[in-house]
Design a protein around this motif. Structure first.
Motif, PDB file in Angstrom:
ATOM      1  N   GLN A 115      18.877  92.582  74.672  1.00  0.00           N
ATOM      2  CA  GLN A 115      17.515  92.042  75.086  1.00  0.00           C
ATOM      3  C   GLN A 115      16.635  92.532  74.450  1.00  0.00           C
ATOM      4  OE1 GLN A 115      18.704  89.243  77.706  1.00  0.00           O
ATOM      5  NE2 GLN A 115      20.324  87.792  76.046  1.00  0.00           N
ATOM      6  N   ASP A 116      15.744  93.174  76.458  1.00  0.00           N
ATOM      7  CA  ASP A 116      14.991  93.677  76.110  1.00  0.00           C
ATOM      8  C   ASP A 116      14.323  94.966  74.711  1.00  0.00           C
ATOM      9  OD1 ASP A 116      14.429  92.742  78.503  1.00  0.00           O
ATOM     10  OD2 ASP A 116      15.141  94.476  79.719  1.00  0.00           O
ATOM     11  N   VAL A 117      15.111  95.634  74.472  1.00  0.00           N
ATOM     12  CA  VAL A 117      15.134  96.652  73.113  1.00  0.00           C
ATOM     13  C   VAL A 117      14.518  95.696  71.520  1.00  0.00           C
ATOM     14  CG1 VAL A 117      15.754  98.488  71.484  1.00  0.00           C
ATOM     15  CG2 VAL A 117      16.000  98.418  74.300  1.00  0.00           C
ATOM     16  N   LYS A 118      15.334  94.106  71.612  1.00  0.00           N
ATOM     17  CA  LYS A 118      15.019  93.776  70.601  1.00  0.00           C
ATOM     18  C   LYS A 118      13.698  92.667  70.319  1.00  0.00           C
ATOM     19  CE  LYS A 118      18.927  91.354  68.947  1.00  0.00           C
ATOM     20  NZ  LYS A 118      19.371  90.840  68.724  1.00  0.00           N
ATOM     21  N   TRP A 119      13.226  92.642  71.313  1.00  0.00           N
ATOM     22  CA  TRP A 119      12.147  91.877  72.179  1.00  0.00           C
ATOM     23  C   TRP A 119      11.182  92.698  71.657  1.00  0.00           C
ATOM     24  CZ3 TRP A 119      11.374  87.163  70.053  1.00  0.00           C
ATOM     25  CH2 TRP A 119      13.066  86.894  70.194  1.00  0.00           C
ATOM     26  N   MET A 120      11.260  94.209  71.910  1.00  0.00           N
ATOM     27  CA  MET A 120       9.887  94.341  71.778  1.00  0.00           C
ATOM     28  C   MET A 120       9.498  94.735  70.497  1.00  0.00           C
ATOM     29  SD  MET A 120      10.420  98.957  71.669  1.00  0.00           S
ATOM     30  CE  MET A 120      10.951  99.370  71.312  1.00  0.00           C
ATOM     31  N   TRP A 121      11.202  95.403  69.280  1.00  0.00           N
ATOM     32  CA  TRP A 121      11.089  95.789  68.888  1.00  0.00           C
ATOM     33  C   TRP A 121       9.832  93.720  67.413  1.00  0.00           C
ATOM     34  CZ3 TRP A 121       9.868  99.553  66.276  1.00  0.00           C
ATOM     35  CH2 TRP A 121      10.142 100.749  66.906  1.00  0.00           C
ATOM     36  N   ALA A 122      10.460  92.786  68.239  1.00  0.00           N
ATOM     37  CA  ALA A 122       9.677  91.417  68.259  1.00  0.00           C
ATOM     38  C   ALA A 122       8.484  91.095  68.339  1.00  0.00           C
ATOM     39  CB  ALA A 122      11.048  90.334  68.470  1.00  0.00           C
ATOM     40  N   MET A 123       8.061  91.761  69.108  1.00  0.00           N
ATOM     41  CA  MET A 123       6.868  92.067  69.256  1.00  0.00           C
ATOM     42  C   MET A 123       5.615  92.768  68.518  1.00  0.00           C
ATOM     43  SD  MET A 123       6.161  89.593  71.298  1.00  0.00           S
ATOM     44  CE  MET A 123       4.256  89.747  71.481  1.00  0.00           C
ATOM     45  N   VAL A 124       6.700  93.652  68.020  1.00  0.00           N
ATOM     46  CA  VAL A 124       6.142  95.132  67.503  1.00  0.00           C
ATOM     47  C   VAL A 124       5.428  94.248  65.981  1.00  0.00           C
ATOM     48  CG1 VAL A 124       6.487  97.016  65.463  1.00  0.00           C
ATOM     49  CG2 VAL A 124       6.645  97.069  68.167  1.00  0.00           C
ATOM     50  N   GLN A 125       7.273  93.458  65.268  1.00  0.00           N
ATOM     51  CA  GLN A 125       6.398  92.498  64.353  1.00  0.00           C
ATOM     52  C   GLN A 125       5.670  91.785  64.405  1.00  0.00           C
ATOM     53  OE1 GLN A 125      10.812  91.010  63.058  1.00  0.00           O
ATOM     54  NE2 GLN A 125      10.927  93.108  62.685  1.00  0.00           N
ATOM     55  N   ASP A 126       5.414  91.069  65.618  1.00  0.00           N
ATOM     56  CA  ASP A 126       4.627  90.258  65.871  1.00  0.00           C
ATOM     57  C   ASP A 126       2.815  90.630  65.819  1.00  0.00           C
ATOM     58  OD1 ASP A 126       3.891  87.039  66.411  1.00  0.00           O
ATOM     59  OD2 ASP A 126       3.337  88.328  67.930  1.00  0.00           O
ATOM     60  N   ARG A 127       2.895  91.751  66.284  1.00  0.00           N
ATOM     61  CA  ARG A 127       1.382  92.405  66.195  1.00  0.00           C
ATOM     62  C   ARG A 127       1.349  92.464  64.717  1.00  0.00           C
ATOM     63  NH1 ARG A 127      -0.257  93.960  71.285  1.00  0.00           N
ATOM     64  NH2 ARG A 127       0.439  93.290  72.716  1.00  0.00           N
TER      65      ARG A 127
END
Length: 328
Positions: free
Chosen positions: A274-286
């Motif tokens: 989950q932590d890794v998935k949300w890291m990439w989700a935040m990259v996409q959000d940025r």
């Protein structure tokens, strides 16, 4: 009372001491759009990170009218009576204007709203699912640092929000209605595949028989699906958020799931994913935020869209121009 303008070290100590004013201040910093506030929040969460992760995280979803607020109010009160500290958080990507119906739900969770061992907090809508869920995740970590040992994460949206909440939590509970129609519709929507347990609510009074019949339908539907884990087959229970009936059995099953998976190291493994998935989700959000707010891109994008729609420019070339403007 905690001085919410106190320096970071004092704020850390106040949060660890469970002071609500400090927790509220920290969550407000995490939700802020100001860069300096976000930096303070991230530094604070990083410092508190060793004191997080100790809570049982339960995601809860259900269609409108399922009695979600009543059920959460009853479950949370049941848990605080057993000595737990409960935080109720919300993920709602659907409203860019109101910030989510949890603001109204807080008034409907009458017992939890005044319970000293409970805390109810909405996540403001930020226009993107990744952004909302990331704020909820940060709020969850802050609540854990403040001593809350059970986090109930409610999704008040539909569609992708169920996946977002499932990716934030250790256990995903789906509330269903009696007489909700063909149980295969739930599979079609993908909700049942996400569920660690299904609870048919409103199993009281005249609805009791209908709830039992619906539960039997969902059990039959689940036979079509392969279990997500060899350790767990999704159970179906009936509950009443109004009377509290069935909550003890429901919580016993959640604890059974947690004990089985924790013993095999699967809770920790799930959280790492989950932590890794949300890291990439935040990259996409940025990246999406830069697309929305970069002045040059905002000026150029409508023309690119017009040219692609008119057949004057290929979508590939337009995408390459946008990517170059982003430095990609």
């Amino acid at each position: 009372m905690t001085d919410v303008t106190a320096p970071p070290a004092t704020l850390d100590d106040a949060i660890l001491a469970g002071e609500r004013a400090a927790l509220a201040r920290a969550i407000t910093l995490a939700e802020s759009r100001r860069a300096d506030h976000r930096e303070q929040a991230q530094a604070l969460i990083q410092r508190l990170l060793p004191r997080t992760g100790g809570a049982l995280r339960v995601g809860i979803t259900g269609v409108p009218g399922v009695g979600k607020s009543t059920a959460i109010d009853a479950l949370g009160t049941y848990l605080t009576a057993k000595g737990h500290k409960v935080a109720v958080l919300a993920v709602d990507p659907s409203s860019s204007r109101t910030g989510g119906s949890i603001l109204g739900d807080k008034t409907r969770m009458a017992r939890l709203a005044v319970d000293p061992n409970a805390y109810i907090r909405p996540s403001p809508s930020s226009g993107t699912l990744g952004g909302v869920a990331a704020k909820t995740r940060e709020t969850m970590l802050l609540c854990e640092a403040a001593g809350f040992d059970i986090i109930l994460v409610e999704t008040v949206g539909v569609g992708q929000s169920e996946t977002a909440v499932a990716d934030l939590t250790d256990f995903f509970l789906v509330l269903m209605l009696p007489n909700a129609g063909d149980e295969l519709q739930g599979i079609k929507k993908g909700i049942i595949e996400l569920a660690d347990m299904i609870a048919v609510n409103k199993a009281d009074g005249n609805g009791a028989n209908a709830a039992r019949a619906a539960a039997a339908q969902y059990r039959a539907a689940l036979h079509i699906l392969a279990p997500a884990s060899a350790l767990w087959s999704t159970p179906v229970v009936t509950i009443s958020g109004l009377t509290g009936e069935g909550l003890d059995a429901l919580w016993t099953k959640i604890m059974d799931h947690h004990a089985r998976h924790e013993a095999k190291g699967l809770i920790a493994e799930r959280r790492r994913r989950q932590d890794v998935k949300w890291m990439w989700a935040m990259v996409q959000d940025r990246l999406q935020a830069k697309l929305r707010h970069d002045p040059a891109l905002k000026a150029r994008t409508p023309e690119l869209e017009r040219a692609v729609a008119a057949g004057e420019l290929t979508a590939t070339l337009a995408a390459e121009e946008i990517a170059k403007a982003l430095g990609l």
